[in-house]
Design a protein around this motif. Structure first.
Motif, PDB file in Angstrom:
ATOM      1  N   UNK B 262       0.803  -1.213   0.000  1.00 48.51           N
ATOM      2  CA  UNK B 262       0.000   0.000   0.000  1.00 48.51           C
ATOM      3  C   UNK B 262       0.839   1.267   0.000  1.00 48.51           C
ATOM      4  N   UNK B 263       0.514   2.064  -0.927  1.00 47.43           N
ATOM      5  CA  UNK B 263       1.160   3.354  -1.024  1.00 47.43           C
ATOM      6  C   UNK B 263       0.397   4.296  -0.088  1.00 47.43           C
ATOM      7  N   UNK B 265      -0.083   7.414   0.055  1.00 40.18           N
ATOM      8  CA  UNK B 265      -0.891   8.478  -0.534  1.00 40.18           C
ATOM      9  C   UNK B 265      -2.188   7.888  -1.072  1.00 40.18           C
ATOM     10  N   UNK B 266      -2.071   6.657  -1.488  1.00 43.16           N
ATOM     11  CA  UNK B 266      -3.260   5.990  -1.989  1.00 43.16           C
ATOM     12  C   UNK B 266      -4.228   5.735  -0.850  1.00 43.16           C
ATOM     13  N   UNK B 269      -6.610   8.558   0.090  1.00 40.99           N
ATOM     14  CA  UNK B 269      -7.735   8.888  -0.758  1.00 40.99           C
ATOM     15  C   UNK B 269      -8.717   7.750  -0.878  1.00 40.99           C
ATOM     16  N   UNK B 270      -8.243   6.629  -0.507  1.00 46.44           N
ATOM     17  CA  UNK B 270      -9.027   5.451  -0.761  1.00 46.44           C
ATOM     18  C   UNK B 270     -10.031   5.211   0.346  1.00 46.44           C
ATOM     19  N   UNK B 273      -9.863   1.783   2.185  1.00 44.30           N
ATOM     20  CA  UNK B 273      -8.631   1.613   2.928  1.00 44.30           C
ATOM     21  C   UNK B 273      -8.603   2.512   4.145  1.00 44.30           C
TER      22      UNK B 273
END
Lengths: 902, 625
Positions: B262-263, B265-266, B269-270, B273
């Motif tokens: 998992x990034x 930054x992702x 926004x997710x 998650x």
């Protein structure tokens, strides 16, 4: 489930008759599992034909005459107005139900609002229970009765009718919810609420599930079991009813029904797999809230070639990307325009089990909750809430990623890949914003087998808000089972219940029977009386007790015990608490810059007991806040822009050590503990815990202690009541028993009071004040509660009198005379001491007068003279006091070391 | 030969076979548990199971049965998993029912829509090795294990082909390595020993764990932490329980990959998650290579953590106890002599120290813990005497920790566990200890200066621990009380600022010129067998039952009344409390399970001696409170 493409013509949601390319949609995905051909006519059957067409919500569809195209099946156009989904509750309130062109008023005129709180609205078809070929020829009416939503036993028509009947007829004369304040209890409750909606314009109808249950148990069962289907039906029913009644009212959006208080209230610990998809109410404490998350409700696609655009509704978090542009038939030409898509608010909230319903020795559980639309930001960390919602499972996100990576560039998923029941949750926002392609992970052919679950909120109910500001206290009424009540009543009927209970209190602490009895009465409390009409406000019902005595007389242990016994106890130590920590303080939230009121120990123990240890070591400023709490039972706060009055109906149980660390029997209570008498007089009972130093006592004490060490657990239990029983007993009495004085008892009280005054007046002392009478009343009421009696009788008064006298005997005895003197507590000085002071002053005056005309005298010399003259020893303090008394009479002035006559 | 046991090497095979036989009759679950329980009941069989505590993780076969001696440090939320699921065979298109229990990861091709899917519930416990476990206990456990471990790199092919000798070599190797450690208990650098103790093999995994906070209660701890998946009897486990868990080891790399991919930054926004913050991810899904998963099949609560005592309450334990009881008095005398030497010839202090070491909270009467015996040894010589003393205590008890109460540690250290809501876990503190751990508070390290607010909180927590035997864990919105059972020994110069049940001023009879040397020689003089006897003695004396006959009760009562008659000020209820505890411990220390008149008189006597000593001290110092 089979592929949805197998059932063409099932759905038709607009009047466009652009030739359709058979193509699957999110909508269709769940269809066709079992639906026989007869199903296709369901639309006509189940809906009442005159349901007005749904309007579009303003501003979304106006510019798009040909937008609604997600299901492009070849159903005959003439069917459209009575289309299945128009009347299906499942369609109700979703964008697809909007149809343009109706004037804005009535059901049709008000835009529906999506209900993301119902999460993945299962757009399941209705199923004819006896589905066979006959279905097609059966009469509309008959068929309508048989239709149920697939997977459930819910029939939309009946369900709607039932709910409307409920709204129109339900009356709850016994209602005492504060929300219903101002409503006529003998009129249908919810109709009044609807009227309120039409006036206030807030289109939310809160429905108490227990009302539904008492009205129609079957409807209730359906509501609990199939909330996703039934609540939209309720929405539809209530809107029809509302606009029928108030055709002219204009609402922001259609009314949404928010059921609460599902009887299946449970704590988080007992949630289990069977609860998935059901409506539940759980209580807990908010520990964390996320920032607002925009969730896409409707995606907007535009063709890159011909600029034709279309909208696609997000279904269960998935968007079915149209592969082909209907206008120019170009493949893969549609691009998502995200700023024209519709979003709704969403917030993640973490809720933790409240400390009250947790087994000992385990850590609290947490649950994830999603709040939608206007429920966002309704709660803050630290709030205690009841949540009504549905428990939904989520697969691990990874699983969807795997599928995504295989099928698509982005995460648009063809519905065939995932069946509707699996409730796969696709993280679409990230993809929409950032368009990050998903890397396919070759190793990831297996998936974690764990589901993530969350709860979608339908209704929040804060439980502590009332506690701080409201008046009634039954929000935390404990429910007792029949058997438990029986046990408690049995116990109450025993003649020696009072002694039993008091001996069950802190059995490890030896004797001090009267103190334990006092504390027992404190635990029960008096009856709350309201004199606000006559201008006196609420009468204090709480009993305050002060224990003072030698160190090491297990005062702290007693406090610890009480703190552990009562549900809302707070334990603080005088040394370690500040005025702010006791009352409340205003804090600025670093993120929102919002001022937040943080409550302290006294407010937290509202309706409970606040145990304060080391009371004597408290600073004066801290103690001063107790004045208001201990008599008015409120806390006023005026700081940093917040001015308010909080309820602090707390009993105070304080323990204090004597000033000289050992109790000096030659001094009065006041002198021994050096507390301001204004505060002392607010204690109903002041007990001395002294070492009695007597052989019989020692023997009993030794026996008790040794027994403590060698008796086994069972023996102890035989002898004493279980702590749990005691807890329940107190809780039951506190909630259900409200004793009132009967005639005899009031006579007895009057007599007692007069007697108390008489004792004093005989010797020129006043030994009782009205405050003491109030104390007596409280104690008598508490004693009646112990007996589970609704009447305060003479025996209660007798016991109150006895206890009060015992406490007085111990604490308000003038060490010089041995008589009870209440004025020690009220003025801080016993009558004899006062008399003595006067005598000294008189003697001094006499002496000065005898000296003749000396306008000025030396201070020290005067003091020596007086000491020489007087028979009794005169301390410097007494001398100074006498001088001050004379100065007050304007007889002399003291300047420095000289005394001048005036 | 243990190697032939499939139930150790391939427990999942056993589970699956039972599942297949069952025809989805839910009774199979109970059968599985019974089977493993039965296997473990067999004599010695539990020692064939390799232990995570002393075998490094990379030597263990994945999906084999292992055991883990641990403390439940945190309990995570329950999770739902696929108990039974259906897979579609891509070649034959046949649906196969599979069991998801005791596994982290499903097979390929899960049919998510199958009606046969059964969702079930399990809970994850975060377990750490028992904090403060003494090196000797670790070694002893390691030696008693008969499990054979092979470097896992070669586990697939040549297991059977390996020659017997080679196999044997592998087995004895660790023992040989350990041998140098067993002997030189007093060779002066046992400090180093302590850190190295969990055998040289384990250093490999624990080195890489440095960047990941494994949340051990005590600083400087090593060893594997473990996520234990619990399927049955969730309510019977409590926080801070010490357990020996038998379970299936799962170190599937998929678990790690999922966690790492998992990034951040992702994540932000997710929306899905965002249910879990990166911190939470890290806490709840650490890489499996560092924090292995263990699927519990059977758990045995540890009554004590002494490897020299038989563990299970079986017949051989009672036989063991009765055989040892005979020796009890003599061992006691030897131990007393040893402690007297250690305490510089002060016999009374040695007596009290002995009583302290066998004390135990045996019950609670409402809020009052009974049986605790906090000892305050005042007048300790400075200059590392206390450190030496601790080392000696550590040699005697299975679990111990020395908290040096310097101003800095009091202000900076986290004693009370605190809930971290961001990572959603209980951040451990030094007071999260297993039952009967010896906590050695060294107040001689305290200097003048200011305690800040966290220092005050820490001192309060210690005070609470001593007086109520409970620790209030900080849940930020509220506190939660966890009862504990910790033996607290406070060493100080003057009277301790902490409360204590009993204070003994140390009166050294000898003043050795070189303290270090003196203590080292005493220590060296003891044989390992002797020390082992002491260890057994201390653990055993604690577990004995105890009662007071009515007759003695009467005598005690009379005595108390008499004492009060003479001088009511001198004897209070508190004193009686203490004397009753002393009498209890004294009797137990002699192996007597009832209080005799003599025992009571003795208790009274030594208490008198102690009191006269404190009074002496008071008049000597004059200004002492």
């Amino acid at each position: 489930m089979s592929s949805p493409t197998s059932t063409p013509g099932r759905r038709k949601r607009n009047r466009d008759d652009i030739p359709a390319t058979p193509k699957s949609t999110a909508k269709g995905s769940d269809d066709g599992l079992v639906s026989p051909p007869s199903q296709r006519r369901r639309g006509q059957d189940s809906s009442n034909g005159d349901l007005p067409a749904m309007p579009t919500s303003p501003g979304t569809d106006i510019a798009s005459p040909a937008v609604h195209d997600t299901s492009l099946f070849s159903s005959p156009p003439q069917l459209y107005s009575l289309e299945v989904d128009m009347s299906s509750p499942l369609m109700y309130g979703t964008p697809s139900s909007r149809v343009e062109g109706t004037p804005r008023s009535g059901v049709g005129g008000t835009p529906a609002r999506q209900r993301p709180d119902l999460g993945s609205i299962r757009k399941a078809p209705q199923v004819d229970l006896h589905s066979d070929a006959d279905g097609a020829v059966a009469s509309e009416q008959a068929l309508g009765q048989k239709l149920v939503i697939w997977g459930t036993d819910v029939n939309v028509g009946t369900c709607k009718e039932k709910f409307q009947r409920f709204l129109q007829r339900f009356i709850d004369p016994a209602s005492n919810e504060d929300e219903n304040a101002g409503l006529d209890l003998n009129e249908p409750l919810y109709m009044q609420k609807l009227e309120e909606i039409s006036v206030v314009g807030e289109p939310v109808l809160n429905v108490n599930c227990s009302h539904v249950q008492s009205f129609d148990a079957d409807l209730y069962r359906q509501l609990i079991s199939y909330p996703q289907e039934v609540i939209p039906t309720f929405d539809m029913a209530v809107n029809e009813l509302f606009f029928e009644r108030f055709p002219d009212s204009i609402l922001e959006h259609q009314i949404q029904v928010r059921p609460y208080n599902a009887l299946k209230t449970r704590n988080m610990r007992s949630l289990n797999p069977e609860d998935i998809d059901q409506m539940i109410t759980i209580s807990g404490m908010v520990i964390r809230t996320s920032q607002l998350i925009p969730e896409m409700q409707e995606a907007f696609f535009q063709c890159q070639v011909c600029a034709f655009f279309t909208r696609v509704e997000v279904d269960r978090g998935r968007i079915a990307e149209p592969a082909v542009c209907r206008n120019c038939n170009t493949i893969h030409s549609l691009a998502l325009i995200h700023n024209r898509s519709a979003f709704s608010d969403k917030q993640m909230i973490k809720v933790q089990e409240s400390p009250d319903d947790m087994p000992a020795g385990q850590t609290p559980h947490t649950t994830i909750v999603y709040a939608h639309n206007d429920l966002v930001d309704k709660v803050q960390p630290g709030d205690r809430i009841n949540i009504t919602g549905e428990l939904l499972p989520l697969f691990p996100p990874n699983i969807t990623m795997v599928i995504m990576a295989k099928q698509f560039y982005f995460c648009f998923i063809r519905p065939e890949d995932i069946s509707p029941k699996s409730k796969v949750f696709v993280p679409m926002c990230s993809c929409i914003y950032r368009a990050v392609p998903m890397r396919e992970n070759p190793r990831q052919s297996n998936v974690k087998s764990v589901y993530k679950t969350h709860i979608d909120v339908i209704h929040f109910r804060k439980t502590d808000e009332k506690r701080l500001h409201g008046l009634d206290e039954d929000s935390d009424q404990k429910l007792f089972t029949e058997e438990r009540v029986q046990i408690l009543k049995e116990l109450a009927s025993k003649p020696d219940v009072y002694d039993r209970l008091s001996s069950a209190l802190a059995p490890s602490i030896y004797e001090h029977e009267d103190i334990k009895k006092g504390i027992l009465l404190q635990l029960f409390g008096g009856t709350r009386k309201d004199f606000s009409q006559t201008g006196r406000g609420n009468f204090r019902a709480e009993v305050n007790i002060l224990l003072c005595g030698d160190p090491g007389t297990s005062k702290s242990q007693l406090l610890q015990y009480v703190f552990n016994l009562v549900p809302r106890g707070q334990y603080t130590s005088g040394k370690g608490s500040s005025a702010v920590g006791l009352t409340a303080y205003v804090m600025k939230d670093p993120e929102t810059k919002q001022l937040v009121l943080q409550t302290g120990a006294l407010v937290l123990s509202d309706n409970g007991i606040c145990c304060i240890d080391e009371f004597d070591k408290m600073s004066d400023s801290t103690r001063s806040v107790l004045h208001e709490v201990m008599e008015q039972q409120t806390l006023s706060i005026a700081k940093a822009g917040i001015i308010c009055q909080l309820n602090a109906r707390t009993s105070v149980l304080a323990a204090a050590n004597p000033v000289e660390s050992q109790w000096n029997p030659k001094k009065t209570t006041i002198e021994n503990i050096q507390l301001p008498h204004t505060l002392l007089s607010r204690f109903d009972l002041i007990f001395l815990m002294l070492d009695p130093q007597d052989e019989a006592y020692d023997r009993r004490l030794a026996h008790h202690l040794v027994a403590l060490y060698y008796q086994s657990e069972e023996q102890i239990e035989e002898e004493f009541l279980d702590m749990a029983v005691l807890k329940d007993y107190i809780a039951y009495a506190r909630t259900y028993i409200n004793p009132r004085l009967n005639e005899e008892a009031s006579q007895a009280l009057i007599e007692a009071y007069v007697d108390m005054r008489k004792i004093g007046s005989g010797r020129g002392m006043v030994s009782a004040y009205p405050r003491q009478l109030e104390s007596l009343i409280r104690l008598a009421e508490a004693h009646a509660k112990v007996r589970f009696s609704d009447k305060v009788e003479t025996i209660d008064v007798e016991e109150a009198k006895r206890l009060h006298r015992e406490a007085l005997k111990q604490s308000a005895t003038d060490p010089r005379t041995g008589f009870v003197d209440i004025s020690i507590l009220t003025t801080g000085m016993s009558a004899t001491a006062r008399k003595r002071k006067e005598e000294v002053a008189r003697a001094l005056k006499k002496m000065i007068q005898s000296k003749g005309k000396t306008p000025a005298m030396k201070y020290q010399q005067l003091f020596d003279d007086l000491r020489g003259q007087s028979e009794a020893a005169i301390t410097k303090d007494m001398f100074e006091e006498a001088l001050r008394a004379l100065a007050d009479e304007d007889y002399l002035t003291v300047t420095g070391k000289t005394v001048r006559l005036l | 030969m243990p190697s032939s046991h499939d139930w150790i090497n391939k427990p999942l095979g056993v589970v699956e076979a039972m599942f297949a036989q069952s025809n989805s009759n839910p009774e199979w679950e109970a059968k599985v548990l019974e089977y493993f329980k039965g296997q473990l009941k067999e004599k010695e069989s539990h020692s064939w199971v390799p232990s995570l505590n002393d075998v490094p993780l990379h030597y263990l076969k994945p999906n084999s049965l292992v055991k883990f001696r641990c403390l439940v440090q945190d309990m995570f939320d329950p999770e739902f998993y696929m108990g039974v699921y259906e897979t579609v065979d891509p070649s034959t298109k046949a649906n196969v029912l599979r069991c998801g229990k005791y596994k982290d990861v499903t097979e390929c091709g899960v049919d998510l829509n199958s009606r046969n899917t059964v969702t079930a519930e399990r809970q994850t416990f975060y377990c750490v090795p028992i904090p403060g476990e003494s090196p000797w206990a670790k070694e002893s456990y390691g030696c008693s294990s008969q499990a054979r471990v092979v470097p896992s790199t070669s586990y697939v092919p040549s297991r059977q082909k390996r020659s017997y000798e080679e196999d044997d070599d592998m087995d004895t190797q660790p023992q040989k390595q350990r041998e140098p450690h067993t002997e030189p208990h007093g060779n002066g650098d046992s400090k180093r020993q302590e850190t190295e103790a969990p055998s040289s093999q384990t250093t490999a995994p624990s080195d890489c764990s440095s960047h990941l906070d494994l949340n051990f209660p005590l600083p400087g701890e090593r060893g594997p932490a473990c996520l234990v998946k619990v399927y049955e009897g969730l309510d019977s486990f409590k926080l801070n329980d010490t357990l020996e868990i038998y379970g299936i080891l799962s170190v599937n790399p998929v678990l790690t990959v999922l966690g790492e991919e998992k990034d951040p930054s992702l994540l932000l926004l997710n929306p899905t998650e965002s249910m879990e913050t990166p911190e939470e991810q890290r806490a709840h899904d650490p890489p499996a290579s560092l924090v292995p998963r263990l699927h519990m099949l059977y758990a045995r609560p540890l009554q004590h953590n002494n490897p020299l005592l038989p563990s299970a309450p079986t017949e051989d334990q009672s036989a063991f106890v009765s055989s040892f009881l005979v020796e009890m008095a003599s061992v006691r005398a030897e131990l007393l002599a040893y402690l007297t030497h250690v305490l510089l010839g002060d016999g009374l202090a040695a007596e009290y120290l002995l009583l302290h070491l066998i004390s135990n909270v045996y019950t609670r009467r409402d809020v009052l813990p009974l049986g605790k015996f906090t000892l305050n040894l005042s007048g300790c010589p400075l200059n590392s005497y206390t450190e030496r003393l601790y080392q000696i205590v550590q040699q005697l008890v299975p679990c111990s920790y020395r908290l040096s109460m310097s101003l800095h540690t009091m202000n900076s250290m986290r004693l009370v566990p605190k809930k971290d809501y961001v990572a959603n876990r209980l951040v451990s503190g030094a007071l999260q200890l297993a039952r009967n751990t010896s906590l050695f508070l060294d107040e001689t390290q305290l200097e003048q200066g200011q305690l800040d607010s966290s220092g005050v909180r820490n001192i309060t927590a210690l005070g609470n621990l001593i007086s109520w035997q409970k620790v209030d864990y900080d849940f930020s919105y509220h506190q939660m009380e966890f009862p504990c059972n910790i033996n607290v020994l406070v060493t100080s110069e003057g009277r301790s600022l902490l409360p204590s049940d009993c204070q003994v001023p140390l009166q050294p009879q000898v003043t050795p010129p070189n303290m270090e040397e003196y203590l080292t020689t005493i220590h060296m003089a003891q044989f390992t067998s002797q020390i082992n006897k002491f260890r057994v003695y201390l653990s055993l004396a604690r577990t004995l039952d105890y009662s007071i006959s009515d007759e003695v009760t009467k005598a005690v009562e009379d005595d108390f009344v008499d004492m009060r008659k003479d001088d009511p000020q001198s004897v209070t209820a508190e004193d009686l409390h203490r004397m009753l505890v002393v009498a209890r411990l004294l009797s137990l220390s002699l192996g007597q399970t009832t209080l005799s008149r003599d025992g009571w008189m003795r208790a009274k006597h030594i208490d008198m001696l102690r009191r006269s000593r404190t009074e002496q001290q008071k008049s000597l110092n004059g200004n002492e409170p």
